[in-house]
Design an enzyme around this catalytic site. Structure first.
Site, PDB file in Angstrom:
ATOM      1  N   ASN A   1     -65.814  26.176 125.292  1.00  0.00           N
ATOM      2  CA  ASN A   1     -65.545  26.582 126.677  1.00  0.00           C
ATOM      3  C   ASN A   1     -65.390  25.377 127.603  1.00  0.00           C
ATOM      4  O   ASN A   1     -64.484  25.335 128.448  1.00  0.00           O
ATOM      5  CB  ASN A   1     -66.667  27.485 127.194  1.00  0.00           C
ATOM      6  CG  ASN A   1     -66.473  28.938 126.798  1.00  0.00           C
ATOM      7  OD1 ASN A   1     -65.360  29.365 126.487  1.00  0.00           O
ATOM      8  ND2 ASN A   1     -67.542  29.712 126.804  1.00  0.00           N
TER       9      ASN A   1
ATOM     10  N   ASP B   1     -62.498  32.872 124.726  1.00  0.00           N
ATOM     11  CA  ASP B   1     -62.323  34.308 124.465  1.00  0.00           C
ATOM     12  C   ASP B   1     -61.520  34.544 123.193  1.00  0.00           C
ATOM     13  O   ASP B   1     -61.814  35.464 122.414  1.00  0.00           O
ATOM     14  CB  ASP B   1     -61.618  34.980 125.647  1.00  0.00           C
ATOM     15  CG  ASP B   1     -62.531  35.117 126.860  1.00  0.00           C
ATOM     16  OD1 ASP B   1     -63.756  34.923 126.715  1.00  0.00           O
ATOM     17  OD2 ASP B   1     -62.006  35.432 127.950  1.00  0.00           O
TER      18      ASP B   1
ATOM     19  N   HIS C   1     -62.362  28.936 129.301  1.00  0.00           N
ATOM     20  CA  HIS C   1     -62.825  30.250 128.833  1.00  0.00           C
ATOM     21  C   HIS C   1     -61.745  31.076 128.143  1.00  0.00           C
ATOM     22  O   HIS C   1     -62.073  31.850 127.228  1.00  0.00           O
ATOM     23  CB  HIS C   1     -63.437  31.026 130.004  1.00  0.00           C
ATOM     24  CG  HIS C   1     -64.758  30.478 130.437  1.00  0.00           C
ATOM     25  ND1 HIS C   1     -65.940  30.787 129.794  1.00  0.00           N
ATOM     26  CD2 HIS C   1     -65.080  29.618 131.431  1.00  0.00           C
ATOM     27  CE1 HIS C   1     -66.939  30.154 130.375  1.00  0.00           C
ATOM     28  NE2 HIS C   1     -66.444  29.436 131.382  1.00  0.00           N
TER      29      HIS C   1
ATOM     30  N   GLU D   1     -71.569  34.831 122.672  1.00  0.00           N
ATOM     31  CA  GLU D   1     -71.004  34.426 121.385  1.00  0.00           C
ATOM     32  C   GLU D   1     -71.864  34.909 120.220  1.00  0.00           C
ATOM     33  O   GLU D   1     -71.803  34.387 119.121  1.00  0.00           O
ATOM     34  CB  GLU D   1     -70.851  32.905 121.316  1.00  0.00           C
ATOM     35  CG  GLU D   1     -72.154  32.125 121.315  1.00  0.00           C
ATOM     36  CD  GLU D   1     -72.638  31.730 122.705  1.00  0.00           C
ATOM     37  OE1 GLU D   1     -73.394  30.742 122.800  1.00  0.00           O
ATOM     38  OE2 GLU D   1     -72.270  32.398 123.677  1.00  0.00           O
TER      39      GLU D   1
END
Length: 253
Positions: free
Chosen positions: A138, A147, A143, A173
């Site tokens: 990240n 994802d 992000h 996660e």
């Protein structure tokens, strides 16, 4: 002398024989009007005017009834369509209430509910896994890339687990795998297969680095609670993290 419709259908004067099934809904009424018209054709009959007014009124009634029937049919079709749509929306709401929006696997609430259900009725093995060094993904790539990694891990899990096994996402996660009725050895073997599946997947990160995950496994008999099962698997997960990550650790049997 011409036969009236009633006589043509095997009736007698002044009597209308009902049509056979499968004909027009208002065929009987149409025959009644036809017979009345035949009587009305006799202009010398004492009831001539009254019969004419009755025919007109009856025909208006038939037209209005036909219109109402057509309208009712349209409204019934629309009601059926709306009922079908409501059923679809209810299913969609149920799915959204129990599944993670990002990955499509079970959400945390559904995982807890399903795990408790299995523990009430049978033993349950539980796998808890966490993506290693996910914060680095990240922080380094943003992000959206994170994802994509999460979605890809979920796909790896779904592609590997056997029938009757449920995959869920319980944190950013962190994932779980529920194995109803399985023992610790079977769950540990599956966890190792999942670990290898994640490790071997090409996540296509910008820096080319692989993505790995650490696994903790527990197994409890019927009658135990979810918190105990999850606590044991979570403790084993952190043991795998402390031992160097990208490995499977099992809770004491």
């Amino acid at each position: 002398m011409n036969e009236s419709p009633a006589l043509a259908r095997g009736g007698v004067a002044g009597i209308v024989v009902p049509p056979a099934p499968g004909h027009d809904l208002f065929e009987y009424e149409a025959l009644a009007v036809s017979a009345a018209r035949a009587a009305y054709a006799d202009a010398n009959a004492w009831h001539h005017q009254a019969l004419g007014e009755l025919i007109l009124a009856y025909e208006r009634l038939l037209r209005e009834t036909r219109r109402l029937v057509r309208r009712s049919d349209r409204e019934e079709l629309e009601m059926n369509r709306l009922n079908q749509r409501l059923h679809e929306l209810a299913q969609e709401l149920q799915y959204r209430a129990t599944h993670d929006a990002l990955t499509g696997v079970l959400n945390r609430a559904a995982v807890i509910e399903r795990a408790r259900h299995h523990l009430e009725r049978e033993g349950l093995a539980l796998i808890v896994l966490d993506i290693d060094h996910f914060k680095r993904v990240n922080d380094s790539f943003g992000h959206p890339v994170g994802d994509e990694v999460i979605r890809a891990v979920a796909d790896c899990l779904r592609s590997e687990v056997p029938a009757g096994t449920e995959v869920g996402r319980v944190g950013g996660e962190e994932f779980t795998v529920l194995l109803p009725g399985r023992d610790l050895a079977a769950a540990a073997a599956l966890a190792e297969c999942l670990r290898q599946r994640v490790t071997g997947h090409d996540f296509a990160l910008p820096d080319g680095q692989p993505v790995t995950a650490s696994f903790g496994v527990s197994s409890l008999a019927q009658g135990h609670g979810f918190d105990q099962a999850y606590g044991l698997a979570d403790a084993a997960l952190y043991e795998a993290k402390r031992a160097g990550r990208n490995r499977v650790a099992c809770a004491p049997g």
